[in-house]
Design a protein around this motif. Structure first.
Motif, PDB file in Angstrom:
ATOM      1  N   ARG A  53       4.234 -51.337 -44.036  1.00  0.00           N
ATOM      2  CA  ARG A  53       5.372 -50.873 -43.241  1.00  0.00           C
ATOM      3  C   ARG A  53       5.105 -49.477 -42.676  1.00  0.00           C
ATOM      4  NH1 ARG A  53       8.954 -47.415 -44.046  1.00  0.00           N
ATOM      5  NH2 ARG A  53       8.539 -47.148 -46.257  1.00  0.00           N
ATOM      6  N   ILE A  54       4.550 -48.601 -43.494  1.00  0.00           N
ATOM      7  CA  ILE A  54       4.228 -47.244 -43.036  1.00  0.00           C
ATOM      8  C   ILE A  54       3.145 -47.290 -41.964  1.00  0.00           C
ATOM      9  CG2 ILE A  54       3.180 -45.045 -43.746  1.00  0.00           C
ATOM     10  CD1 ILE A  54       4.641 -45.469 -46.482  1.00  0.00           C
ATOM     11  N   ASP A  55       2.123 -48.129 -42.153  1.00  0.00           N
ATOM     12  CA  ASP A  55       1.065 -48.268 -41.144  1.00  0.00           C
ATOM     13  C   ASP A  55       1.633 -48.735 -39.808  1.00  0.00           C
ATOM     14  OD1 ASP A  55      -0.914 -47.431 -42.901  1.00  0.00           O
ATOM     15  OD2 ASP A  55      -1.597 -49.466 -43.381  1.00  0.00           O
ATOM     16  N   ALA A  56       2.563 -49.686 -39.851  1.00  0.00           N
ATOM     17  CA  ALA A  56       3.190 -50.177 -38.619  1.00  0.00           C
ATOM     18  C   ALA A  56       3.967 -49.057 -37.935  1.00  0.00           C
ATOM     19  CB  ALA A  56       4.097 -51.368 -38.920  1.00  0.00           C
ATOM     20  N   ARG A  57       4.661 -48.266 -38.725  1.00  0.00           N
ATOM     21  CA  ARG A  57       5.434 -47.143 -38.164  1.00  0.00           C
ATOM     22  C   ARG A  57       4.503 -46.100 -37.541  1.00  0.00           C
ATOM     23  NH1 ARG A  57       9.102 -45.309 -35.305  1.00  0.00           N
ATOM     24  NH2 ARG A  57      10.233 -43.491 -36.026  1.00  0.00           N
ATOM     25  N   ILE A  58       3.378 -45.839 -38.192  1.00  0.00           N
ATOM     26  CA  ILE A  58       2.396 -44.904 -37.645  1.00  0.00           C
ATOM     27  C   ILE A  58       1.887 -45.410 -36.295  1.00  0.00           C
ATOM     28  CG2 ILE A  58       0.047 -43.992 -37.958  1.00  0.00           C
ATOM     29  CD1 ILE A  58       0.735 -43.809 -40.992  1.00  0.00           C
ATOM     30  N   ALA A  59       1.621 -46.716 -36.210  1.00  0.00           N
ATOM     31  CA  ALA A  59       1.149 -47.293 -34.950  1.00  0.00           C
ATOM     32  C   ALA A  59       2.211 -47.153 -33.866  1.00  0.00           C
ATOM     33  CB  ALA A  59       0.775 -48.762 -35.150  1.00  0.00           C
ATOM     34  N   GLN A  60       3.487 -47.378 -34.220  1.00  0.00           N
ATOM     35  CA  GLN A  60       4.582 -47.207 -33.253  1.00  0.00           C
ATOM     36  C   GLN A  60       4.666 -45.759 -32.780  1.00  0.00           C
ATOM     37  OE1 GLN A  60       7.871 -48.522 -35.625  1.00  0.00           O
ATOM     38  NE2 GLN A  60       7.689 -50.664 -34.990  1.00  0.00           N
ATOM     39  N   LEU A  61       4.544 -44.828 -33.696  1.00  0.00           N
ATOM     40  CA  LEU A  61       4.616 -43.409 -33.340  1.00  0.00           C
ATOM     41  C   LEU A  61       3.435 -43.004 -32.455  1.00  0.00           C
ATOM     42  CD1 LEU A  61       5.810 -41.901 -36.733  1.00  0.00           C
ATOM     43  CD2 LEU A  61       7.110 -41.986 -34.593  1.00  0.00           C
ATOM     44  N   ALA A  62       2.245 -43.517 -32.747  1.00  0.00           N
ATOM     45  CA  ALA A  62       1.073 -43.213 -31.923  1.00  0.00           C
ATOM     46  C   ALA A  62       1.264 -43.746 -30.501  1.00  0.00           C
ATOM     47  CB  ALA A  62      -0.192 -43.803 -32.555  1.00  0.00           C
ATOM     48  N   SER A  63       1.850 -44.931 -30.387  1.00  0.00           N
ATOM     49  CA  SER A  63       2.120 -45.499 -29.069  1.00  0.00           C
ATOM     50  C   SER A  63       3.138 -44.646 -28.313  1.00  0.00           C
ATOM     51  CB  SER A  63       2.630 -46.935 -29.227  1.00  0.00           C
ATOM     52  OG  SER A  63       2.975 -47.479 -27.976  1.00  0.00           O
ATOM     53  N   SER A  64       4.173 -44.209 -29.006  1.00  0.00           N
ATOM     54  CA  SER A  64       5.181 -43.340 -28.376  1.00  0.00           C
ATOM     55  C   SER A  64       4.551 -42.027 -27.920  1.00  0.00           C
ATOM     56  CB  SER A  64       6.311 -43.051 -29.362  1.00  0.00           C
ATOM     57  OG  SER A  64       6.998 -44.232 -29.682  1.00  0.00           O
ATOM     58  N   ARG A  65       3.655 -41.480 -28.727  1.00  0.00           N
ATOM     59  CA  ARG A  65       2.981 -40.242 -28.355  1.00  0.00           C
ATOM     60  C   ARG A  65       2.136 -40.446 -27.104  1.00  0.00           C
ATOM     61  NH1 ARG A  65      -0.615 -38.260 -32.791  1.00  0.00           N
ATOM     62  NH2 ARG A  65      -1.938 -39.906 -31.966  1.00  0.00           N
ATOM     63  N   GLU A  66       1.467 -41.578 -26.990  1.00  0.00           N
ATOM     64  CA  GLU A  66       0.665 -41.862 -25.796  1.00  0.00           C
ATOM     65  C   GLU A  66       1.539 -41.895 -24.553  1.00  0.00           C
ATOM     66  OE1 GLU A  66      -1.646 -45.399 -26.397  1.00  0.00           O
ATOM     67  OE2 GLU A  66      -2.660 -44.560 -28.155  1.00  0.00           O
TER      68      GLU A  66
END
Length: 125
Positions: free
Chosen positions: A100-113
């Protein structure tokens, strides 16, 4: 316990930057242990500082108080390293939490992009 080995709730709150209310909640949930004086005041040992820091990190990761209660016995307070009491069921739960944390990190990285693209376009670069 010698007088120098314990602290009251206000001192623990100050040293951990956690409210007294939160510390009382942690105690109610079985996450933090306190000894009571004859006058009913809570006294905490020095190890409570590390314990509260671990609790804060686990809450910040999105774990529930129930999961944290299961995880804490598997952590050493002095350094946060693992102790040898994790069960296969707990490991399974923690693997799910990590996913779940890994998925959230991926979402945050996408938002940052996306933000980086907007910043670049807005700055005319």
């Amino acid at each position: 316990m010698a007088a120098g080995d314990v602290m009251r709730i206000g001192e623990l709150a100050r040293r951990t930057a956690v409210s007294e209310r939160s510390l009382r909640y942690y105690e109610e949930q079985g996450l933090l242990a306190a000894r009571r004086t004859g006058g009913g005041h809570r006294e905490f040992t020095e190890s409570a500082v590390d314990r509260v820091i671990h609790i804060q990190k686990l809450f910040a990761a999105g774990l529930s108080s129930r999961t944290i209660a299961d995880v804490l016995p598997c952590m050493r307070d002095c350094d946060g390293g693992p102790a040898a009491v994790a069960t296969p069921s707990l490991v399974e739960t923690l693997l799910g939490e990590r996913a779940r944390i890994d998925a959230r990190i991926a979402q945050l990285a996408s938002s940052r992009e996306v933000l980086d693209e907007v910043i670049e376009a807005a700055s005319g670069a």
